[in-house]
Design a protein around this motif. Structure first.
Motif, PDB file in Angstrom:
ATOM      1  N   ALA A  66       0.832  -1.205   0.000  1.00 53.93           N
ATOM      2  CA  ALA A  66       0.000   0.000   0.000  1.00 53.93           C
ATOM      3  C   ALA A  66       0.864   1.251   0.000  1.00 53.93           C
ATOM      4  N   ILE A  67       1.942   1.233   0.810  1.00 49.54           N
ATOM      5  CA  ILE A  67       2.847   2.392   0.827  1.00 49.54           C
ATOM      6  C   ILE A  67       3.463   2.612  -0.549  1.00 49.54           C
ATOM      7  N   THR A  68       3.892   1.514  -1.170  1.00 43.94           N
ATOM      8  CA  THR A  68       4.500   1.630  -2.501  1.00 43.94           C
ATOM      9  C   THR A  68       3.493   2.139  -3.524  1.00 43.94           C
ATOM     10  N   ALA A  69       2.280   1.542  -3.515  1.00 43.11           N
ATOM     11  CA  ALA A  69       1.261   1.941  -4.491  1.00 43.11           C
ATOM     12  C   ALA A  69       0.866   3.402  -4.306  1.00 43.11           C
ATOM     13  N   VAL A  70       0.655   3.813  -3.062  1.00 41.58           N
ATOM     14  CA  VAL A  70       0.263   5.205  -2.807  1.00 41.58           C
ATOM     15  C   VAL A  70       1.400   6.153  -3.150  1.00 41.58           C
ATOM     16  N   SER A 152      -0.976   0.645  -9.996  1.00 40.39           N
ATOM     17  CA  SER A 152      -2.094  -0.286 -10.194  1.00 40.39           C
ATOM     18  C   SER A 152      -1.688  -1.717  -9.855  1.00 40.39           C
ATOM     19  N   LEU A 153      -0.482  -2.114 -10.288  1.00 32.76           N
ATOM     20  CA  LEU A 153      -0.002  -3.467 -10.020  1.00 32.76           C
ATOM     21  C   LEU A 153       0.133  -3.714  -8.516  1.00 32.76           C
ATOM     22  N   PHE A 154       0.807  -2.782  -7.834  1.00 29.83           N
ATOM     23  CA  PHE A 154       0.995  -2.948  -6.395  1.00 29.83           C
ATOM     24  C   PHE A 154      -0.340  -2.882  -5.646  1.00 29.83           C
ATOM     25  N   SER A 155      -1.266  -2.076  -6.128  1.00 25.58           N
ATOM     26  CA  SER A 155      -2.585  -2.008  -5.511  1.00 25.58           C
ATOM     27  C   SER A 155      -3.332  -3.327  -5.684  1.00 25.58           C
ATOM     28  N   TRP A 156      -3.198  -3.947  -6.849  1.00 28.19           N
ATOM     29  CA  TRP A 156      -3.837  -5.241  -7.088  1.00 28.19           C
ATOM     30  C   TRP A 156      -3.244  -6.311  -6.175  1.00 28.19           C
ATOM     31  N   LEU A 157      -1.910  -6.311  -6.053  1.00 27.73           N
ATOM     32  CA  LEU A 157      -1.265  -7.280  -5.160  1.00 27.73           C
ATOM     33  C   LEU A 157      -1.687  -7.056  -3.712  1.00 27.73           C
ATOM     34  N   LEU A 219      -9.380   2.354   4.218  1.00 25.63           N
ATOM     35  CA  LEU A 219      -8.848   3.197   5.287  1.00 25.63           C
ATOM     36  C   LEU A 219      -7.333   3.308   5.193  1.00 25.63           C
ATOM     37  N   LEU A 220      -6.658   2.165   4.947  1.00 29.88           N
ATOM     38  CA  LEU A 220      -5.204   2.196   4.833  1.00 29.88           C
ATOM     39  C   LEU A 220      -4.773   3.064   3.655  1.00 29.88           C
ATOM     40  N   LEU A 224      -2.793   6.728   3.987  1.00 20.97           N
ATOM     41  CA  LEU A 224      -1.492   6.899   3.331  1.00 20.97           C
ATOM     42  C   LEU A 224      -1.559   7.977   2.262  1.00 20.97           C
ATOM     43  N   THR A 225      -2.685   8.026   1.549  1.00 21.05           N
ATOM     44  CA  THR A 225      -2.841   9.058   0.523  1.00 21.05           C
ATOM     45  C   THR A 225      -2.831  10.451   1.134  1.00 21.05           C
ATOM     46  N   VAL A 226      -3.545  10.611   2.252  1.00 18.48           N
ATOM     47  CA  VAL A 226      -3.564  11.911   2.927  1.00 18.48           C
ATOM     48  C   VAL A 226      -2.153  12.313   3.353  1.00 18.48           C
ATOM     49  N   ILE A 227      -1.412  11.358   3.936  1.00 15.65           N
ATOM     50  CA  ILE A 227      -0.051  11.672   4.389  1.00 15.65           C
ATOM     51  C   ILE A 227       0.843  12.047   3.206  1.00 15.65           C
ATOM     52  N   GLY A 228       0.779  11.225   2.144  1.00 16.77           N
ATOM     53  CA  GLY A 228       1.622  11.506   0.973  1.00 16.77           C
ATOM     54  C   GLY A 228       1.279  12.817   0.307  1.00 16.77           C
TER      55      GLY A 228
END
Length: 678
Positions: A66-70, A152-157, A219-220, A224-228
């Protein structure tokens, strides 16, 4: 045989099940009803997340993905802003004379009184005479495509791992609930509606899985999106970031206020949904009775009332909760206007590039979206935790006394049963059985008779350890039944109940349930002994006839015969018959009586009966009233005694008027011979 006891003021039975909402109470009354509001959100949420601890490795992977995808996703607008700067610089550079450096072009513009243009030329690194650098632009766009594809790939994983972790946890939860149900005492099921238990095992667990699946991921990702986004907005322009962050407390205040109002309405919606579901299920399950008694209008009126209540509650809940999204959009638009105006001024002064303003506007949009998602997830998360509380309540229920570690292994199967000064009561303040002693020798048939609620079924339930004694003990072949494993104890016992239970499957499968290892020959022999064979062979598919969920393709009496054949096949040393022939016709009853005589041979049998003509040949007849044994003996002995048994026996062969007169006067009716009227 028995010791006289003081009878309670009224017969005592198992604790009644609480009535469910709606028309009455049926097996599916609670199905489809979402969970109520959680009463202790924090501890329940912590315990629910604790159920995911065996999947901590996957969850760590979910967080990293999630961190990587975001991270890749929020880097996209900044990169696209760089593409905008390349295009803008190319368009502006083409309009400037070639041969000048960037600084010379800026000085010339400033000397001409165009200070803002000079600042723009400097901040965007415009090269005079040069157009759009398509090579650099193509490189930036390829990197942007790679970023979004990677995100997209990391989000799918991440979604794959999270789904695996949640579903594995729900698999274990269902397994724990199933195991728990087998460890609960019968007393627990006496106090719970079947629909309520079904709802906890199915609907609530499904609701937990759905809530975790949706809320954990969103939520995760949202957090993370808000922080980034906040970090990148501060990097681009602290002033614009401050303007955007002002909307956070405002949005939180609005969301909290709306959520508090909508939560009460959601509770009302869920309550009315359950009431309507219960009414529909029970009304249509009993459709024949509703039609026979002409209650269609009442049922329709009740449906309309509940439907109206559900409409009002649902409309209010959905309308109020739906205000969150428009409110967030309004704040987002205000934020957009403020950022656009201030950003335009900053671009004009050269304090920030046009691409950075474009990226910031995208970030401001991304910043409001996760806040809106978090707000919309509040009710779903609350519902999931409320369902978890209901499941945890089931898992925390008091279990039956565990089997002894050093359990005795039965070595004989004679069937001698002895009650030694037993006492039992369902409620601590209402005595039922007090200091009862009784011996049933191997091969004896013990009949238990008495009025409804006298405690007849309770007595045999104690033998099966469906309930635990308050005092005394029961022995089977000289061994205290509490020293046996329940599985070993019940392996000695065969039961035929008044309420038939057949599962969806073939007739062969239902008979074979008594002995999974039985051959077809043994199944056919048991069917012949119970007179099942005579009607099965008339069916098109014979023993392969598939019974539906309610076994409606065979008659009530035929269903009872199948359960009797199942008991034949089990070949128990102790037999319990609870009104086993009450559902068959008179002719079939005679045939079954002969079969029962063969089945009871060399076995100890306890027979609960209301039709006294079926237990004349019993070796011992116990007459129970208000939870105690008032008489015991053979059929002839009890008739000669002229007591309670004689009154019960005679009342079955006298007219209603005679029975009412005897009840009023207290006069014992005369003994008459069956088939003759006195």
């Amino acid at each position: 045989m028995t010791r006289p006891t003081t009878a309670p003021e009224r017969p005592v039975g198992p604790p009644p099940r609480p009535a469910g909402p709606g028309f009455g109470r049926g097996p599916m009354a609670a199905m489809g009803m979402p969970a109520a509001k959680a009463m202790s959100f924090g501890p329940s949420m912590k315990r629910l997340l604790g159920r995911l601890s065996p999947e901590r490795g996957m969850l760590v992977g979910v967080v990293l993905l999630a961190i990587t995808a975001v991270g890749l996703s929020v880097s996209g607008p900044k990169l696209l802003g760089r593409a905008t700067d390349i295009i803008f610089a190319g368009i502006l550079g083409r309009q400037l004379p070639a041969g000048l450096t960037t600084q010379e072009a800026a000085d010339a513009a400033r000397a001409a009184g165009h200070g803002n243009v000079a600042d723009i030329i400097t901040s965007n690194h415009v090269v005079p005479g040069h157009g759009i650098d398509f090579g650099a632009l193509g490189t930036v766009l390829l990197w942007a495509i790679a970023l979004y594809a990677g995100a997209s790939l990391f989000s799918w994983l991440q979604g794959y791992l999270l789904t695996t972790a949640v579903q594995r946890s729900m698999f274990r939860l269902r397994t724990d609930v199933e195991a728990k149900l087998h460890r609960l005492p019968l007393r627990y099921f006496d106090t719970q509606p079947r629909g309520e238990l079904l709802s906890r095992v199915t609907n609530d667990i499904d609701n937990i899985a759905q809530s975790l699946q949706q809320t954990l991921s969103q939520l995760l990702t949202s957090l993370l999106t808000v922080i980034g986004v906040v970090v990148l907005m501060l990097v681009i322009s602290p002033l614009l970031a401050l303007i955007a962050l002002v909307t956070i407390p405002i949005s939180m205040a609005i969301t909290t206020r709306i959520a508090k109002r909508s939560q009460k309405m959601f509770v009302a919606q869920w309550k009315n949904t359950g009431a309507l579901n219960a009414h529909i299920e029970e009304a249509f399950t009993g459709h024949e009775l509703v039609t026979v008694f002409g209650r269609q209008r009442e049922v329709q009126r009740s449906f309309e009332e509940r439907n109206e209540d559900l409409f009002r509650a649902s409309f209010g809940a959905q309308f109020v909760s739906g205000l969150i999204m428009p409110a967030m959009m309004f704040l987002g638009n205000l934020n957009y206007v403020a950022v656009a105006v201030v950003g335009g001024v900053r671009v004009a002064t050269g304090a920030i590039s046009l691409g950075d303003v474009q990226a910031f506007i995208q970030y401001s949009r991304q910043f409001m979206q996760p806040l809106t998602q978090v707000a919309s997830m509040a009710n779903l998360l609350q519902s999931g935790v409320a369902s978890a509380e209901r499941v945890f309540e089931l898992l925390d229920a008091e279990e039956q006394v565990p089997d002894p570690v050093d359990a005795v292994v039965p070595t004989t199967r004679r069937g001698r049963v002895e009650f030694e000064h037993i006492s039992f009561r369902y409620s601590p303040d209402q005595p039922l059985i007090e200091d009862l002693s009784l011996v049933a020798e191997p091969g004896q048939t013990v009949a238990i008779v008495g009025p409804t609620g006298a405690g007849k079924t309770t007595l045999v339930n104690l033998i099966m350890r469906f309930y635990e004694l308050d005092a005394g003990r029961i022995t089977l072949d000289g061994v205290d039944i509490t020293a046996l494993r329940r599985e070993d104890l019940r392996a000695h016992v065969g039961m035929v109940l008044q309420d038939t239970w057949l599962f969806g499957g073939t007739i062969r499968d239902n008979i074979g349930y008594g002995d999974p290892e039985a051959s077809d020959e043994q199944i056919h022999a048991a069917a012949e002994a119970a007179f099942v064979d005579r009607f099965v062979r008339s069916l098109p598919d014979g023993y392969d006839t598939v019974l539906d969920d309610e076994a409606s393709n065979v008659s009530v009496g035929e269903k009872q015969l199948i359960t009797i054949a199942r008991a034949f096949l089990a070949d128990p040393s102790l037999l319990i018959l609870d009104e086993a022939t009450s559902s068959v016709d008179t002719r079939t009853e005679v045939l079954v009586q002969h079969a029962m005589a063969a089945l009871r041979a060399d076995r100890t049998s306890f027979v609960i009966a209301h039709r006294l003509s079926t237990i004349r040949d019993a070796d011992l007849i116990l007459v129970m009233e208000a939870g105690r044994i008032v008489e015991s003996g053979t059929h002839e002995e009890l008739l000669a005694a002229g007591g309670a048994y004689q009154r019960l026996y005679a009342s079955q062969f006298r007219g209603p008027a005679d029975s009412e007169e005897d009840a009023v006067t207290g006069k014992a009716p005369a003994v008459v011979t069956p088939g003759r009227r006195g």
